[in-house]
Design a protein around this motif. Structure first.
Motif, PDB file in Angstrom:
ATOM      1  N   MET A 110      -0.493 -22.236-110.277  1.00  0.00           N
ATOM      2  CA  MET A 110       0.779 -22.289-109.908  1.00  0.00           C
ATOM      3  C   MET A 110       1.301 -22.691-108.660  1.00  0.00           C
ATOM      4  N   HIS A 124      -1.570 -11.706-110.966  1.00  0.00           N
ATOM      5  CA  HIS A 124      -1.968 -12.875-111.579  1.00  0.00           C
ATOM      6  C   HIS A 124      -3.434 -13.097-110.934  1.00  0.00           C
ATOM      7  N   SER A 125      -4.300 -13.690-112.024  1.00  0.00           N
ATOM      8  CA  SER A 125      -5.615 -14.090-111.436  1.00  0.00           C
ATOM      9  C   SER A 125      -5.458 -15.066-110.306  1.00  0.00           C
ATOM     10  N   HIS A 158      -4.694 -18.506-111.832  1.00  0.00           N
ATOM     11  CA  HIS A 158      -3.292 -18.582-112.178  1.00  0.00           C
ATOM     12  C   HIS A 158      -2.630 -18.870-110.953  1.00  0.00           C
ATOM     13  N   GLN A 159      -2.802 -18.161-109.682  1.00  0.00           N
ATOM     14  CA  GLN A 159      -2.317 -18.576-108.597  1.00  0.00           C
ATOM     15  C   GLN A 159      -2.545 -19.640-108.042  1.00  0.00           C
TER      16      GLN A 159
END
Length: 64
Positions: A14, A6-7, A10-11
């Motif tokens: 999340m 994941h980019s 995105h991390q």
């Protein structure tokens, strides 16, 4: 073949979502505990070693 990663965006997203959900769950539990404590009878409170007048102090102390 390696698994897709994941980019960083995105991390971070999340991680922020998990943190928010954890804090929300803690707030719900804290509110439920506060309501339960406030609804206890004088006898139950004495069993815990506190009086009715000390309930708000206990709730405020544990809030922070």
């Amino acid at each position: 073949m390696t698994a897709p990663t994941h980019s960083p965006f995105h991390q971070r997203l999340m991680h922020a979502l998990r943190s928010w959900r954890r804090r929300a769950a803690e707030r719900r539990r804290s509110r439920a505990d506060t309501l339960h404590l406030a609804g206890m009878s004088d006898h139950e409170l004495r069993d815990l070693g506190i009086g009715r007048s000390q309930v708000q102090e206990v709730v405020d102390r544990d809030r922070f």
